[in-house]
Design a protein around this motif. Structure first.
Motif, mmCIF file in Angstrom:
data_model
loop_
_atom_site.group_PDB
_atom_site.id
_atom_site.type_symbol
_atom_site.label_atom_id
_atom_site.label_comp_id
_atom_site.label_asym_id
_atom_site.label_seq_id
_atom_site.Cartn_x
_atom_site.Cartn_y
_atom_site.Cartn_z
ATOM 1 N N THR A 2 27.131 68.110 67.502
ATOM 2 C CA THR A 2 27.709 66.904 66.927
ATOM 3 C C THR A 2 28.016 67.141 65.459
ATOM 4 O OG1 THR A 2 26.420 65.540 68.432
ATOM 5 C CG2 THR A 2 27.340 64.452 66.502
ATOM 6 N N ARG A 3 29.224 66.767 65.061
ATOM 7 C CA ARG A 3 29.634 66.889 63.658
ATOM 8 C C ARG A 3 29.781 65.505 63.064
ATOM 9 N NH1 ARG A 3 32.894 70.858 66.346
ATOM 10 N NH2 ARG A 3 32.104 72.905 65.796
ATOM 11 N N TYR A 4 29.388 65.370 61.818
ATOM 12 C CA TYR A 4 29.497 64.111 61.093
ATOM 13 C C TYR A 4 30.463 64.331 59.939
ATOM 14 C CZ TYR A 4 25.249 63.050 63.663
ATOM 15 O OH TYR A 4 24.334 62.849 64.662
ATOM 16 N N ALA A 5 31.228 63.292 59.590
ATOM 17 C CA ALA A 5 32.214 63.436 58.516
ATOM 18 C C ALA A 5 32.145 62.255 57.569
ATOM 19 C CB ALA A 5 33.620 63.550 59.093
ATOM 20 N N VAL A 6 32.500 62.538 56.328
ATOM 21 C CA VAL A 6 32.642 61.521 55.290
ATOM 22 C C VAL A 6 34.075 61.604 54.799
ATOM 23 C CG1 VAL A 6 31.923 60.806 52.972
ATOM 24 C CG2 VAL A 6 30.232 61.724 54.586
ATOM 25 N N LEU A 7 34.753 60.484 54.759
ATOM 26 C CA LEU A 7 36.119 60.409 54.253
ATOM 27 C C LEU A 7 36.104 59.459 53.068
ATOM 28 C CD1 LEU A 7 39.058 61.286 54.774
ATOM 29 C CD2 LEU A 7 39.300 59.257 56.197
ATOM 30 N N GLU A 9 37.870 58.402 48.855
ATOM 31 C CA GLU A 9 39.031 58.374 47.962
ATOM 32 C C GLU A 9 38.907 59.325 46.776
ATOM 33 O OE1 GLU A 9 41.878 56.721 48.594
ATOM 34 O OE2 GLU A 9 40.972 56.124 50.496
ATOM 35 N N SER A 10 37.687 59.811 46.487
ATOM 36 C CA SER A 10 37.505 60.735 45.367
ATOM 37 C C SER A 10 36.481 61.796 45.747
ATOM 38 C CB SER A 10 37.025 59.994 44.116
ATOM 39 O OG SER A 10 35.687 59.554 44.287
ATOM 40 N N ALA A 11 36.516 62.905 45.024
ATOM 41 C CA ALA A 11 35.574 63.998 45.292
ATOM 42 C C ALA A 11 34.139 63.555 45.049
ATOM 43 C CB ALA A 11 35.910 65.205 44.421
ATOM 44 N N SER A 12 33.902 62.807 43.986
ATOM 45 C CA SER A 12 32.533 62.371 43.677
ATOM 46 C C SER A 12 32.020 61.374 44.716
ATOM 47 C CB SER A 12 32.463 61.778 42.272
ATOM 48 O OG SER A 12 33.315 60.656 42.158
ATOM 49 N N GLU A 13 32.871 60.473 45.160
ATOM 50 C CA GLU A 13 32.482 59.518 46.199
ATOM 51 C C GLU A 13 32.171 60.261 47.503
ATOM 52 O OE1 GLU A 13 34.336 55.620 48.539
ATOM 53 O OE2 GLU A 13 35.600 56.766 47.176
ATOM 54 N N CYS A 14 32.950 61.275 47.814
ATOM 55 C CA CYS A 14 32.750 62.067 49.019
ATOM 56 C C CYS A 14 31.430 62.843 48.949
ATOM 57 C CB CYS A 14 33.925 63.015 49.200
ATOM 58 S SG CYS A 14 33.980 63.816 50.806
ATOM 59 N N ALA A 15 31.151 63.470 47.818
ATOM 60 C CA ALA A 15 29.913 64.229 47.640
ATOM 61 C C ALA A 15 28.694 63.314 47.725
ATOM 62 C CB ALA A 15 29.935 64.965 46.303
ATOM 63 N N ALA A 16 28.790 62.144 47.124
ATOM 64 C CA ALA A 16 27.679 61.192 47.179
ATOM 65 C C ALA A 16 27.457 60.705 48.611
ATOM 66 C CB ALA A 16 27.950 60.010 46.255
ATOM 67 N N GLY A 17 28.534 60.420 49.319
ATOM 68 C CA GLY A 17 28.418 59.985 50.705
ATOM 69 C C GLY A 17 27.819 61.065 51.590
ATOM 70 N N LEU A 18 28.218 62.307 51.371
ATOM 71 C CA LEU A 18 27.673 63.428 52.131
ATOM 72 C C LEU A 18 26.178 63.579 51.861
ATOM 73 C CD1 LEU A 18 28.161 65.866 54.008
ATOM 74 C CD2 LEU A 18 28.654 67.196 51.948
ATOM 75 N N ALA A 19 25.777 63.466 50.614
ATOM 76 C CA ALA A 19 24.364 63.587 50.261
ATOM 77 C C ALA A 19 23.543 62.489 50.921
ATOM 78 C CB ALA A 19 24.196 63.543 48.743
ATOM 79 N N PRO A 33 33.090 68.770 49.441
ATOM 80 C CA PRO A 33 34.291 67.980 49.710
ATOM 81 C C PRO A 33 35.572 68.805 49.511
ATOM 82 C CG PRO A 33 32.987 66.979 47.932
ATOM 83 C CD PRO A 33 32.351 68.286 48.276
ATOM 84 N N VAL A 34 36.519 68.575 50.385
ATOM 85 C CA VAL A 34 37.827 69.226 50.279
ATOM 86 C C VAL A 34 38.915 68.150 50.252
ATOM 87 C CG1 VAL A 34 37.145 71.384 51.379
ATOM 88 C CG2 VAL A 34 38.018 69.541 52.780
ATOM 89 N N ARG A 35 39.959 68.433 49.498
ATOM 90 C CA ARG A 35 41.040 67.462 49.368
ATOM 91 C C ARG A 35 42.025 67.625 50.521
ATOM 92 N NH1 ARG A 35 44.028 65.608 43.942
ATOM 93 N NH2 ARG A 35 45.104 63.860 44.888
ATOM 94 N N TRP A 41 39.544 62.713 50.426
ATOM 95 C CA TRP A 41 38.579 63.801 50.426
ATOM 96 C C TRP A 41 37.735 63.756 51.693
ATOM 97 C CZ3 TRP A 41 38.220 67.484 46.561
ATOM 98 C CH2 TRP A 41 39.065 67.273 45.464
ATOM 99 N N LEU A 42 37.394 64.930 52.230
ATOM 100 C CA LEU A 42 36.633 65.037 53.461
ATOM 101 C C LEU A 42 35.459 65.987 53.266
ATOM 102 C CD1 LEU A 42 36.601 64.526 56.643
ATOM 103 C CD2 LEU A 42 37.687 66.771 56.771
#
Length: 63
Positions: A2-7, A9-19, A33-35, A41-42
């Protein structure tokens, strides 16, 4: 697997969501995060693989 993803609007928001996702579910980050081409950002995470070494040793000892 199973893979989980965070999408986001910004790199910092994506990194925080992933953490937060990894901490809450015990996941390991795999990408990000990748643009994306649309400017968002994903980031992705997966559940860690189980450590089967101890399980196999225990099963062998029981036999």
């Amino acid at each position: 697997m199973t893979r989980y993803a965070v999408l986001a609007e910004s790199a910092s928001e994506c990194a925080a969501g992933l953490a937060r996702l990894c901490e809450a579910l015990g996941l390991e980050p795999t990408v990000g995060p990748v643009r994306l081409t649309d400017g968002r950002w994903l980031a992705r995470a997966v559940a860690p693989a189980p450590d089967v070494r101890g399980t196999l040793a225990t099963a062998a000892a029981v036999r």
